[in-house]
Design a protein around this motif. Structure first.
Motif, PDB file in Angstrom:
ATOM      1  N   SER A 240     -34.447 -39.599  13.434  1.00  0.00           N
ATOM      2  CA  SER A 240     -34.210 -38.651  12.341  1.00  0.00           C
ATOM      3  C   SER A 240     -32.787 -38.743  11.826  1.00  0.00           C
ATOM      4  N   THR A 241     -32.594 -38.157  10.657  1.00  0.00           N
ATOM      5  CA  THR A 241     -31.271 -37.990  10.062  1.00  0.00           C
ATOM      6  C   THR A 241     -31.070 -36.496   9.858  1.00  0.00           C
ATOM      7  N   THR A 242     -29.948 -35.977  10.343  1.00  0.00           N
ATOM      8  CA  THR A 242     -29.722 -34.538  10.310  1.00  0.00           C
ATOM      9  C   THR A 242     -28.428 -34.204   9.568  1.00  0.00           C
ATOM     10  N   VAL A 243     -28.541 -33.222   8.688  1.00  0.00           N
ATOM     11  CA  VAL A 243     -27.378 -32.667   8.000  1.00  0.00           C
ATOM     12  C   VAL A 243     -27.219 -31.237   8.488  1.00  0.00           C
ATOM     13  N   SER A 244     -26.018 -30.883   8.923  1.00  0.00           N
ATOM     14  CA  SER A 244     -25.756 -29.504   9.328  1.00  0.00           C
ATOM     15  C   SER A 244     -24.613 -28.941   8.505  1.00  0.00           C
ATOM     16  N   VAL A 245     -24.785 -27.702   8.072  1.00  0.00           N
ATOM     17  CA  VAL A 245     -23.741 -26.956   7.366  1.00  0.00           C
ATOM     18  C   VAL A 245     -23.455 -25.729   8.224  1.00  0.00           C
ATOM     19  N   ALA A 246     -22.280 -25.710   8.837  1.00  0.00           N
ATOM     20  CA  ALA A 246     -21.936 -24.652   9.784  1.00  0.00           C
ATOM     21  C   ALA A 246     -20.718 -23.881   9.295  1.00  0.00           C
ATOM     22  N   ASP A 247     -20.602 -22.627   9.719  1.00  0.00           N
ATOM     23  CA  ASP A 247     -19.441 -21.808   9.391  1.00  0.00           C
ATOM     24  C   ASP A 247     -19.025 -21.023  10.624  1.00  0.00           C
ATOM     25  N   ASP A 248     -17.841 -20.427  10.554  1.00  0.00           N
ATOM     26  CA  ASP A 248     -17.359 -19.581  11.652  1.00  0.00           C
ATOM     27  C   ASP A 248     -17.253 -18.126  11.200  1.00  0.00           C
ATOM     28  N   GLY A 249     -18.218 -17.736  10.336  1.00  0.00           N
ATOM     29  CA  GLY A 249     -18.253 -16.372   9.820  1.00  0.00           C
ATOM     30  C   GLY A 249     -18.967 -15.415  10.750  1.00  0.00           C
ATOM     31  N   PRO A 250     -19.500 -14.323  10.203  1.00  0.00           N
ATOM     32  CA  PRO A 250     -20.136 -13.288  11.043  1.00  0.00           C
ATOM     33  C   PRO A 250     -21.464 -13.702  11.649  1.00  0.00           C
ATOM     34  N   GLY A 251     -22.119 -14.736  11.108  1.00  0.00           N
ATOM     35  CA  GLY A 251     -23.388 -15.197  11.662  1.00  0.00           C
ATOM     36  C   GLY A 251     -24.558 -14.288  11.319  1.00  0.00           C
ATOM     37  N   ILE A 252     -25.719 -14.613  11.879  1.00  0.00           N
ATOM     38  CA  ILE A 252     -26.959 -13.862  11.668  1.00  0.00           C
ATOM     39  C   ILE A 252     -27.604 -13.633  13.029  1.00  0.00           C
ATOM     40  N   PRO A 253     -28.083 -12.429  13.320  1.00  0.00           N
ATOM     41  CA  PRO A 253     -28.774 -12.196  14.605  1.00  0.00           C
ATOM     42  C   PRO A 253     -29.926 -13.177  14.788  1.00  0.00           C
ATOM     43  N   LYS A 254     -30.119 -13.621  16.005  1.00  0.00           N
ATOM     44  CA  LYS A 254     -31.137 -14.630  16.288  1.00  0.00           C
ATOM     45  C   LYS A 254     -32.524 -14.182  15.864  1.00  0.00           C
ATOM     46  N   VAL A 255     -32.814 -12.890  15.983  1.00  0.00           N
ATOM     47  CA  VAL A 255     -34.145 -12.396  15.616  1.00  0.00           C
ATOM     48  C   VAL A 255     -34.402 -12.505  14.118  1.00  0.00           C
ATOM     49  N   GLU A 256     -33.336 -12.711  13.326  1.00  0.00           N
ATOM     50  CA  GLU A 256     -33.479 -12.810  11.881  1.00  0.00           C
ATOM     51  C   GLU A 256     -33.524 -14.254  11.393  1.00  0.00           C
ATOM     52  N   HIS A 257     -33.364 -15.214  12.297  1.00  0.00           N
ATOM     53  CA  HIS A 257     -33.232 -16.606  11.874  1.00  0.00           C
ATOM     54  C   HIS A 257     -34.406 -17.101  11.042  1.00  0.00           C
ATOM     55  N   GLU A 258     -35.612 -16.720  11.408  1.00  0.00           N
ATOM     56  CA  GLU A 258     -36.771 -17.178  10.636  1.00  0.00           C
ATOM     57  C   GLU A 258     -37.029 -16.270   9.435  1.00  0.00           C
ATOM     58  N   ASN A 259     -36.684 -14.997   9.562  1.00  0.00           N
ATOM     59  CA  ASN A 259     -36.939 -14.047   8.478  1.00  0.00           C
ATOM     60  C   ASN A 259     -36.201 -14.399   7.194  1.00  0.00           C
ATOM     61  N   VAL A 260     -34.972 -14.926   7.325  1.00  0.00           N
ATOM     62  CA  VAL A 260     -34.158 -15.160   6.126  1.00  0.00           C
ATOM     63  C   VAL A 260     -34.709 -16.281   5.256  1.00  0.00           C
ATOM     64  N   PHE A 261     -35.671 -17.048   5.751  1.00  0.00           N
ATOM     65  CA  PHE A 261     -36.312 -18.064   4.918  1.00  0.00           C
ATOM     66  C   PHE A 261     -37.403 -17.465   4.039  1.00  0.00           C
TER      67      PHE A 261
END
Length: 263
Positions: free
Chosen positions: A190-211
Motif C-alpha cells: 500500500s501507499t499511505t498519506v497521513s496528515v497529522a497535527d498536535d492540536g486538541p484531537g478528537i475523542p476515540k469514540v468519535e473517530h468514526e462518527n466524524v465521517f
C-alpha cells in the motif's frame, strides 16, 4: 466481504442445477438487491434536494448583491446584507459538497482515472496551502516521500481536494501555533498519506462518527462549517479503493489514507 467494503452491487453466484445452499444464496441476493435500492434511494434524495435548492439560493444571492449595490443603502443595511450573503454562500457550499459526494458515490468519475504520482499531488497541495498555513499562524512539515512510491490509478483533481480538505480541517479546528505534518510512505502492499497535527484531537469514540454527513462535535457547533469535509474525504477515498482512518497523534489527530498497491 465485498458488500461490507461498500460494493453493494456484488452478488453470490448461483449454481445450475440448484442445491440447498443456492436457495440460501438466492435469498441473500434478494436482500442485497433491496438493500442496494434503499441506499441508492437515500443517497439520491439528498442529491435531489441539494440540486433543487441550489438554484433558488443562487438567485437569492444575486438579489442580495443587487440590494447591497443599490444607491441609498445605508452602511448598516449594507453590513446586514453582506452578512446575509455570507450565510447564503455557506448554504450553497453545503449543497455543492452534497452534490459532489453524490457523484462520487455513483462512481462515475472512475472513467477519468489515470496513473497518478501521489507525491506530485501532495506537492501541489503544499504549494497551494503553504502561504495560507503560514498566514494563519500554523507550521507545516512536509519532507517528501519516504522510499519508492508506486503509481496508483486515480483522479488528480479529486485527490488534491481530499488532501486540501484534510489541511483545511486542521486550520479550522486547531489553534494558532499548531504543526501540520504530512507524511507519504509506500510499501509493496500500500501507499499511505497521513496528515497529522498536535492540536486538541478528537475523542476515540468519535473517530468514526466524524465521517458521517453533517456530524459535528459538540465543541464545534458554534464555529463555521457544515460537517461535510471528512464525509467528502471518505467518499473520495472509497472511490479510489482507499481507506481513510483516524488515530490519536498524542497529542492531536492523525488522518491516514491508505491506497492499495494496485489501486
Amino acid at each position: 466481504s465485498a458488500v461490507t467494503a461498500g460494493a453493494l452491487d456484488r452478488r453470490i453466484p448461483i449454481g445450475h442445477p440448484r442445491h440447498d445452499l443456492d436457495e440460501v444464496s438466492a435469498r441473500i441476493n434478494a436482500m442485497l438487491t433491496q438493500l442496494e435500492r434503499l441506499v441508492q434511494s437515500a443517497n439520491q434524495s439528498s442529491t435531489d434536494i441539494a440540486h433543487d435548492l441550489k438554484r433558488p439560493m443562487t438567485r437569492l444571492r444575486q438579489q442580495l448583491e443587487g440590494a447591497t449595490e443599490a444607491a441609498g443603502a445605508s452602511p448598516e443595511m449594507r453590513q446586514i446584507l453582506e452578512e446575509a450573503i455570507g450565510e447564503v454562500d455557506s448554504i450553497v457550499a453545503t449543497f455543492e459538497a452534497l452534490l459532489n459526494i453524490g457523484q462520487l458515490e455513483a462512481g462515475d468519475r472512475r472513467a477519468r482515472f489515470v496513473g497518478i504520482n501521489l507525491e506530485c499531488v501532495l506537492n501541489d497541495a503544499v504549494e497551494a496551502y503553504a502561504p495560507v498555513i503560514e498566514d494563519a499562524g500554523f507550521k507545516l512539515v512536509w519532507a517528501g516521500a519516504r522510499g519508492t512510491i508506486p503509481t496508483i490509478r486515480g483522479d488528480h483533481e479529486l485527490l488534491l481536494q481530499l488532501f486540501a480538505n484534510l489541511i483545511e480541517n486542521v486550520l479550522q479546528h486547531c489553534p494558532k501555533g499548531t504543526t501540520i505534518a504530512i507524511v507519504l510512505s509506500g510499501s509493496a502492499r500500500s501507499t499511505t498519506v497521513s496528515v497529522a497535527d498536535d492540536g486538541p484531537g478528537i475523542p476515540k469514540v468519535e473517530h468514526e462518527n466524524v465521517f458521517r454527513r453533517f456530524y459535528r462535535l459538540e465543541r464545534e457547533r458554534s464555529t463555521p462549517g457544515h460537517g461535510l469535509g471528512l464525509s467528502l474525504v471518505r467518499a473520495i477515498a472509497d472511490l479510489h479503493g482507499a481507506t481513510a482512518t483516524l488515530s490519536d497523534n498524542n497529542p492531536g489527530l492523525k488522518v491516514s489514507v491508505s491506497f492499495p498497491a494496485r489501486s
